[in-house]
Write a protein that holds these residues in place. Sequence first.
Motif, short mmCIF file in Angstrom:
data_model
loop_
_atom_site.label_atom_id
_atom_site.label_comp_id
_atom_site.label_asym_id
_atom_site.label_seq_id
_atom_site.Cartn_x
_atom_site.Cartn_y
_atom_site.Cartn_z
N TYR A 175 -5.24 -39.22 -17.61
CA TYR A 175 -6.34 -39.34 -18.57
C TYR A 175 -7.69 -39.04 -17.92
O TYR A 175 -8.73 -39.20 -18.57
N ASN A 207 9.21 -44.96 -27.88
CA ASN A 207 8.83 -44.25 -26.66
C ASN A 207 9.62 -44.74 -25.43
O ASN A 207 9.05 -44.99 -24.36
N TYR A 243 1.96 -46.64 -18.97
CA TYR A 243 1.93 -45.55 -19.94
C TYR A 243 2.66 -45.92 -21.23
O TYR A 243 2.27 -45.48 -22.32
N TYR A 283 0.09 -48.09 -23.08
CA TYR A 283 -1.08 -47.34 -23.53
C TYR A 283 -0.74 -46.39 -24.67
O TYR A 283 -1.55 -46.22 -25.60
N GLU A 284 0.46 -45.79 -24.63
CA GLU A 284 0.81 -44.78 -25.63
C GLU A 284 1.71 -45.32 -26.73
O GLU A 284 2.16 -44.56 -27.59
N THR A 285 1.94 -46.63 -26.72
CA THR A 285 2.72 -47.25 -27.80
C THR A 285 1.96 -48.48 -28.32
O THR A 285 2.44 -49.62 -28.23
#
Length: 285
Positions: free
Chosen positions: A143, A166, A190, A193-195
């Motif tokens: 990021y 995920n 990750y 952060y992404e779920t």
Amino acid sequence: MLYIQTPVVNNPKFIEMQHMTLKRFIKDDYRFVVYNDAKDWPDFSNHYDASIRKEIMMTCERLNIECINISNDHHRKLGSNAADRTADVCNTILKDQIKNNEKSLMIDSDMFIVDEVNICEKYADYDLAVVSQIRKNLPVKKYNAIMDAEYYWNGLAYFDMPNVKNKHLLNWNGFGGLCGLTDTGGETFYHIYETPDSKRYNIKHLASCAWNKKDWDSSCSHLNPVLLDFLENDPRRKNGTFFSEIYDGYIFHYRAGGNWEQRDKDVHTKCTDMLWNTLVSIVKE
């Protein structure tokens, strides 16, 4: 069906203690599997006793517990880095969890159920139940930012695998691949952060060397008081605080059973014998 898995590097007696406490207190239908990660060479993790790997196999056979022997000769190259070794076996377990696609609980070999619980019911409204950790101001190349990195602790993690989103982002490696910037599990940052829509249960605990008799009285009065006797007589306790931990009000964590602290074997032998007597007393009630 609940799939319960534990990675073991030493102390076959822990397996028997887990087995008897699971039988006594778990109300789920469950399948218990030991992942034998003990080294077949003299190593700090087995107190330089290469026979432990075979002892674990024999203990599982005697108790009719499924045992999966992990290939770990490459751990020699990791030296004494216990975190990276742990990440390796935890990722092996994770692959099986994803493949089996069942409700799964990964639990450290030195953690023991000490109160009645139906785990699938307890966490029925959640995709996962985890212990959160955080490291501040880490460089996140993906990021291009400096961020506070929250991640899952590997010692205790429940996944309702059919509903976990995920899954490909679950990874027990330390942040950046090795465990230099974080402990085991840093890469699960990750997944968090992404779920953001994960239904997550955050497991609370009484942390090592940060609680005492006063906290026991206020939070653990429902547990058998013989556990308090162990805590108060544990030679590892510091300045009046307890070394072992309690998770979610029903799990007792002996702590550091994998010997990442590299304590003398006599200390663990004494404490294991104390804990054995404690848990036998509890399950017989």
